[in-house]
Design a protein around this motif. Structure first.
Motif, mmCIF file in Angstrom:
data_model
loop_
_atom_site.group_PDB
_atom_site.id
_atom_site.type_symbol
_atom_site.label_atom_id
_atom_site.label_comp_id
_atom_site.label_asym_id
_atom_site.label_seq_id
_atom_site.Cartn_x
_atom_site.Cartn_y
_atom_site.Cartn_z
ATOM 1 N N ARG A 66 9.916 -13.992 4.599
ATOM 2 C CA ARG A 66 9.102 -14.535 3.513
ATOM 3 C C ARG A 66 10.003 -15.173 2.453
ATOM 4 N N ALA A 67 11.150 -14.543 2.198
ATOM 5 C CA ALA A 67 12.082 -15.071 1.187
ATOM 6 C C ALA A 67 12.552 -16.476 1.570
ATOM 7 N N THR A 68 12.832 -16.685 2.836
ATOM 8 C CA THR A 68 13.261 -18.013 3.292
ATOM 9 C C THR A 68 12.136 -19.023 3.109
ATOM 10 N N LEU A 111 10.087 -23.597 0.368
ATOM 11 C CA LEU A 111 8.982 -24.292 -0.299
ATOM 12 C C LEU A 111 9.390 -24.762 -1.693
ATOM 13 N N ASP A 112 10.160 -23.949 -2.409
ATOM 14 C CA ASP A 112 10.667 -24.379 -3.719
ATOM 15 C C ASP A 112 11.523 -25.637 -3.576
ATOM 16 N N SER A 128 12.227 -31.522 -3.898
ATOM 17 C CA SER A 128 12.600 -32.764 -3.226
ATOM 18 C C SER A 128 11.439 -33.747 -3.119
ATOM 19 N N GLY A 129 10.245 -33.342 -3.547
ATOM 20 C CA GLY A 129 9.084 -34.222 -3.496
ATOM 21 C C GLY A 129 8.353 -34.203 -2.168
ATOM 22 N N LEU A 130 8.650 -33.236 -1.323
ATOM 23 C CA LEU A 130 8.017 -33.163 -0.001
ATOM 24 C C LEU A 130 6.820 -32.214 0.045
ATOM 25 N N ALA A 131 6.632 -31.424 -1.000
ATOM 26 C CA ALA A 131 5.483 -30.516 -1.068
ATOM 27 C C ALA A 131 4.943 -30.528 -2.497
ATOM 28 N N VAL A 132 3.662 -30.242 -2.606
ATOM 29 C CA VAL A 132 3.009 -30.119 -3.905
ATOM 30 C C VAL A 132 2.555 -28.673 -4.032
#
Length: 156
Positions: free
Chosen positions: A63-65, A70-71, A76-80
């Protein structure tokens, strides 16, 4: 079916981001991209949901990874990242992202996306009123489900 070209584009952007950051390129980080970008464009997922999905597919990942990756994807602009009321953080892919707002049902917790040009008109009007260039906004509407026998309804 996931768009392979989109996933490869995301991985290339992420690789360049990691190089600039001086961060490690690990297979686990790239597997998070695979899974996030394999979701339907309008789907939101939390860390636990992504963890279970990946574990069920045979990934060995913590989960930590997933949290850390995700952070990095957000940075990097790849996730919201979205934070809805009492819910944990939810994520969606960003390369296909077109600005939208959300409706969250208080009863069934279903998240629906919508866009309305009137909201952009209000945004422009407020910008003029405060002599400000509005660069972003977030609108979340909460309501009570009125759908009879809603499939998403949770029984308490």
């Amino acid at each position: 079916m996931a768009d392979k070209a989109l996933i490869e584009k995301a991985k290339k952007i992420f690789e360049n981001f990691l190089l600039k950051q001086g961060s490690r390129k690990t297979p686990e980080r790239y597997s998070v991209i695979d899974e996030l970008y394999s979701l339907p464009e309008d789907e939101h997922i939390d860390v636990e949901g992504l963890f279970l999905k990946m574990r069920n597919k045979g990934y060995t990942i913590s989960r930590a990874t997933i949290y850390n990756t995700l952070d990095l994807l957000v940075e990097s602009g790849l996730a919201v990242k979205h934070q809805f009321k009492d819910k944990v953080a939810l994520y969606e892919q960003a390369l296909t992202y077109k600005h939208h707002d959300h409706h969250v049902c208080n009863q069934c917790r279903k998240i629906r996306e919508f866009s309305d040009p009137k909201i952009n008109q209000i945004k422009e009007m407020i910008g003029m009123k405060f002599q400000s260039e509005i660069t972003s906004h977030s609108l979340v509407l909460y309501g009570d489900c009125q759908i009879p026998n809603c499939d998403h309804q949770t029984v308490i």
